[in-house]
Design an enzyme around this catalytic site. Structure first.
Site, mmCIF file in Angstrom:
data_model
loop_
_atom_site.group_PDB
_atom_site.id
_atom_site.type_symbol
_atom_site.label_atom_id
_atom_site.label_comp_id
_atom_site.label_asym_id
_atom_site.label_seq_id
_atom_site.Cartn_x
_atom_site.Cartn_y
_atom_site.Cartn_z
ATOM 1 N N HIS A 148 0.802 -1.238 0.000
ATOM 2 C CA HIS A 148 0.000 0.000 0.000
ATOM 3 C C HIS A 148 0.832 1.284 0.000
ATOM 4 O O HIS A 148 0.293 2.351 -0.301
ATOM 5 C CB HIS A 148 -0.928 0.054 1.212
ATOM 6 C CG HIS A 148 -1.942 -1.038 1.272
ATOM 7 N ND1 HIS A 148 -2.804 -1.305 0.229
ATOM 8 C CD2 HIS A 148 -2.241 -1.942 2.252
ATOM 9 C CE1 HIS A 148 -3.588 -2.328 0.569
ATOM 10 N NE2 HIS A 148 -3.259 -2.731 1.782
HETATM 11 O O1 VJV Z 1 -9.843 0.373 7.052
HETATM 12 C C1 VJV Z 1 -8.863 1.043 7.331
HETATM 13 C C2 VJV Z 1 -8.948 2.541 7.626
HETATM 14 C C3 VJV Z 1 -9.705 2.962 8.723
HETATM 15 C C4 VJV Z 1 -9.164 4.028 9.623
HETATM 16 C C5 VJV Z 1 -8.355 3.419 10.789
HETATM 17 N N1 VJV Z 1 -9.192 2.466 11.568
HETATM 18 C C6 VJV Z 1 -8.403 1.844 12.653
HETATM 19 C C7 VJV Z 1 -9.699 1.395 10.687
HETATM 20 C C8 VJV Z 1 -10.531 1.997 9.539
HETATM 21 C C9 VJV Z 1 -10.160 3.299 7.396
HETATM 22 N N2 VJV Z 1 -7.632 0.494 7.391
HETATM 23 C C10 VJV Z 1 -7.404 -0.915 7.192
HETATM 24 C C11 VJV Z 1 -5.985 -1.113 6.723
HETATM 25 C C12 VJV Z 1 -5.717 -2.523 6.296
HETATM 26 C C13 VJV Z 1 -4.271 -2.690 5.870
HETATM 27 C C14 VJV Z 1 -3.967 -4.034 5.260
HETATM 28 C C15 VJV Z 1 -2.505 -4.165 4.928
HETATM 29 C C16 VJV Z 1 -2.191 -5.322 3.982
HETATM 30 O O2 VJV Z 1 -2.572 -6.547 4.550
HETATM 31 O O3 VJV Z 1 -2.869 -5.229 2.764
HETATM 32 C C17 VJV Z 1 -0.707 -5.364 3.637
HETATM 33 C C18 VJV Z 1 0.235 -5.504 4.776
HETATM 34 C C19 VJV Z 1 -7.669 -1.626 8.463
HETATM 35 N N3 VJV Z 1 -8.406 -2.738 8.555
HETATM 36 C C20 VJV Z 1 -8.383 -3.100 9.871
HETATM 37 C C21 VJV Z 1 -7.630 -2.169 10.539
HETATM 38 N N4 VJV Z 1 -7.189 -1.273 9.658
HETATM 39 C C22 VJV Z 1 -7.314 -2.156 11.977
HETATM 40 C C23 VJV Z 1 -6.314 -1.330 12.431
HETATM 41 C C24 VJV Z 1 -5.987 -1.308 13.787
HETATM 42 C C25 VJV Z 1 -6.690 -2.133 14.698
HETATM 43 C C26 VJV Z 1 -7.705 -2.961 14.201
HETATM 44 C C27 VJV Z 1 -8.028 -2.963 12.834
HETATM 45 C C28 VJV Z 1 -4.976 -0.480 14.290
HETATM 46 C C29 VJV Z 1 -4.685 -0.500 15.642
HETATM 47 C C30 VJV Z 1 -5.397 -1.353 16.484
HETATM 48 N N5 VJV Z 1 -6.375 -2.139 16.013
HETATM 49 C C31 VJV Z 1 -5.073 -1.396 17.938
HETATM 50 ZN ZN ZN Z 2 -3.875 -7.346 3.280
#
Ligand code: VJV
Ligand code: ZN
Ligand code: CA
Length: 395
Positions: A148
Site C-alpha cells: 500500500h
Molecule cells: O480500514 C482502514 C482505515 C480505517 C481508519 C483506521 N481504523 C483503525 C480502521 C478503519 C479506514 N484500514 C485498514 C488497513 C488494512 C491494511 C492491510 C494491509 C495489507 O494486509 O494489505 C498489507 C500488509 C484496516 N483494517 C483493519 C484495521 N485497519 C485495523 C487497524 C488497527 C486495529 C484494528 C483494525 C490499528 C490499531 C489497532 N487495532 C489497535
Molecule cells: Zn492485506
C-alpha cells in the site's frame, strides 16, 4: 531428518533480517512482525534451510529507498518521534504526520520504525538482486510485500513499498515484470507506481467493497490510465471478489487469469505477493481459502518456469500465516510431498500451532464456515472481462 535436499537444476534463496521480528506496531495492532519468527521456526524445523541459500540481509540504504520514495517523506520517516515520546511543546510538528499519513492507528510511529522499514525493504531488494544476477531462480522475502505504501505516503500498515523497489531492480535486467498479488487487500501502491509503463503488468485478487473494505479501489473496470497515448493502459488487472471464496473457485480464477496473462504479456520475471490474510480465519480477512489453495497459486507460478520473487504481505492470524508461508517455501524448494503434515515435535513455539497440522480443515479453523458470496456466474464474468482486456496487450 526429512531428507530435504537442494532442488536439482535451480536455486531457491531465502532473504530475512531477524531484527525485524523484534519490532512491534503496538500491543493490539493487527500487524505482528512476530509472525516472521513463527514462520522461520516452521521452515527450520522441517529442515528446509538445507535446500536453500540463506541470506541475512542488510537494511536498505537511503539511496535504495529513494529510488521510489520522495526525500522529504524519507527524511520525515527517519526523524519523526515515536508517538509515546513527549513532543516539543513549541514544535509539535503534526504537519508532517498529516501530510504523510503517519501516526494514525493504521500507520503508527513506533520505536525503531525507520529501522524496521529499511530492514523489510532490504530483504526485497536483496531478493531482486539475486534474481537479476542469476544466482537465484526463486527468491523468498517474507519480510516484504508491503503493497500500500505510496511515493510520499504511508498507508494500511505499509510505510516503504519494498515491492516497488524490488520490481525497479528487476526492470534493470528484465524487459517485462508480472506482479501478482493474492493478499485479501487491493495492491494499490504497486499498481499506481507502474500505472504509466507497459513493462510491468499488475494483477491483484482482493475483497472489493468500495465503502466498507480497505482501500476501496481495484474494481473490475480499473485497468490503468484510460488516455490513449499512455503505454500503461490495460496493464492493471483487478479481480474484485466477495466474502467467502473457496480454494476451488480461487484456483480456477487464478489459473484462468494468470495463464492467459502469461500468454499475452510473456513476462520475463514474476513478483508474487503472498499476503496470508486471504486465508480462512484471518483476523482482518473475509475469504475461505485454505493453506492448500493459497499454496496452489505459488505452485502454478513456479510451473511457468520464470524467475520469481516471492514476497510476504498481510496476514493477521500468525499461526495461519506461518503455516501458509512454510508450505509455500516447501513448494518453492519442491519438497512439499516429503514433509509430514504434522507439525514436528521439536518446533519452537509449537504450542501456538493449535491443531498440530500444516493443513487444518475449514471446520478446525472456523467452526462455522463464512458464507460464500461469489456466484459462478460472476466469476465467469470476471474471467471474460480480463480476457477482453488482454486483447489490447502484447502479440
Ligand atoms: O480500514 C482502514 C482505515 C480505517 C481508519 C483506521 N481504523 C483503525 C480502521 C478503519 C479506514 N484500514 C485498514 C488497513 C488494512 C491494511 C492491510 C494491509 C495489507 O494486509 O494489505 C498489507 C500488509 C484496516 N483494517 C483493519 C484495521 N485497519 C485495523 C487497524 C488497527 C486495529 C484494528 C483494525 C490499528 C490499531 C489497532 N487495532 C489497535
Ligand atoms: Zn492485506
Ligand atoms: Ca490482492
Amino acid at each position: 531428518e526429512y531428507n530435504i535436499v537442494r532442488p536439482k537444476g535451480y536455486t531457491v534463496s531465502y532473504h530475512a533480517n531477524p531484527e525485524m521480528e523484534k519490532h512491534h506496531f503496538g500491543q493490539t495492532h493487527p500487524m505482528k512482525p512476530w509472525r516472521l519468527t513463527l514462520t522461520k521456526s516452521l521452515v527450520t524445523s522441517y529442515g528446509m534451510p538445507f535446500a536453500m541459500d540463506n541470506y541475512n540481509t542488510r537494511p536498505a540504504t537511503y539511496e535504495e529507498l529513494n529510488s521510489f520514495h520522495a526525500s522529504d517523506y524519507l527524511d520525515y520517516l527517519g526523524t519523526a518521534p515515536p508517538e509515546d515520546q513527549p513532543r516539543d511543546i513549541d514544535n509539535p510538528d503534526k504537519a508532517g504526520e498529516v501530510k504523510f499519513n503517519l501516526g494514525g492507528s493504521d500507520c503508527p510511529l513506533f520505536h525503531g520504525l525507520f529501522d524496521y522499514c529499511s530492514m523489510s525493504a532490504g530483504t526485497s531488494v536483496d531478493a531482486a538482486r539475486k534474481i537479476c544476477n542469476g544466482q537465484s531462480d526463486i527468491a523468498i522475502a517474507w519480510g516484504g510485500g508491503l503493497h500500500h505504501a505510496k511515493r510520499s505516503e504511508a498507508s494500511g500498515f505499509c510505510y516503504i513499498n519494498d515491492i516497488v523497489l524490488g520490481i525497479l531492480q528487476l526492470l534493470r535486467c528484465y524487459p517485462r515484470v508480472l506482479y501478482i498479488d493474492i493478499d485479501v487487500h487491493h495492491g494499490d501502491g504497486v499498481e499506481e507506481a507502474f500505472f504509466s509503463t507497459d513493462r510491468v503488468m499488475t494483477v491483484s485478487f482482493h475483497k472489493y467493497h468500495p465503502d466498507s473494505f480497505f482501500p476501496g479501489t481495484g474494481g473490475l473496470d480499473d485497468n490503468g490510465p484510460k488516455s490513449e497515448h499512455n503505454p500503461g493502459a490495460h496493464h492493471a488487472i483487478n479481480v474484485p471478489l466477495n466474502d467467502g471464496i473457496t480454494d476451488e473457485q480461487y484456483s480456477w480464477l487464478f489459473e484462468s487469469i494468470i495463464g492467459k496473462i502469461n500468454e499475452h504479456f510473456r513476462p520475463s520475471a514474476i513478483a508474487l505477493q503472498c499476503g496470508a490474510d486471504s486465508l480462512a480465519g484471518d483476523r482482518l480477512g473475509r475469504f475461505n481459502l485454505q493453506v492448500q489453495g493459497h499454496g496452489a497459486c505459488v505452485e502454478y507460478c513456479k510451473k511457468l518456469g520464470i524467475p520469481m520473487i516471492i514476497f510476504g504481505g498481510g496476514g493477521y492470524t500468525p499461526r495461519n500465516v506461518a503455516r501458509a508461508w512454510a508450505h509455500e517455501t516447501s513448494i518453492a524448494i519442491g519438497c512439499q510431498n516429503k514433509i509430514p503434515e504434522e507439525i514436528p515435535q521439536h518446533t519452537p513455539w509449537r504450542e501456538h500451532f493449535i491443531h498440530d497440522t500444516l493443513f487444518p480443515t475449514l471446520e478446525q479453523i472456523l467452526g462455522e464456515p463464512r458464507a460464500n458470496r461469489n456466484t459462478p456466474k460472476r466469476l465467469q464474468e470476471i474471467v471474460q472481462h480480463v480476457h477482453e482486456q488482454l486483447r489490447f496487450v502484447g502479440h
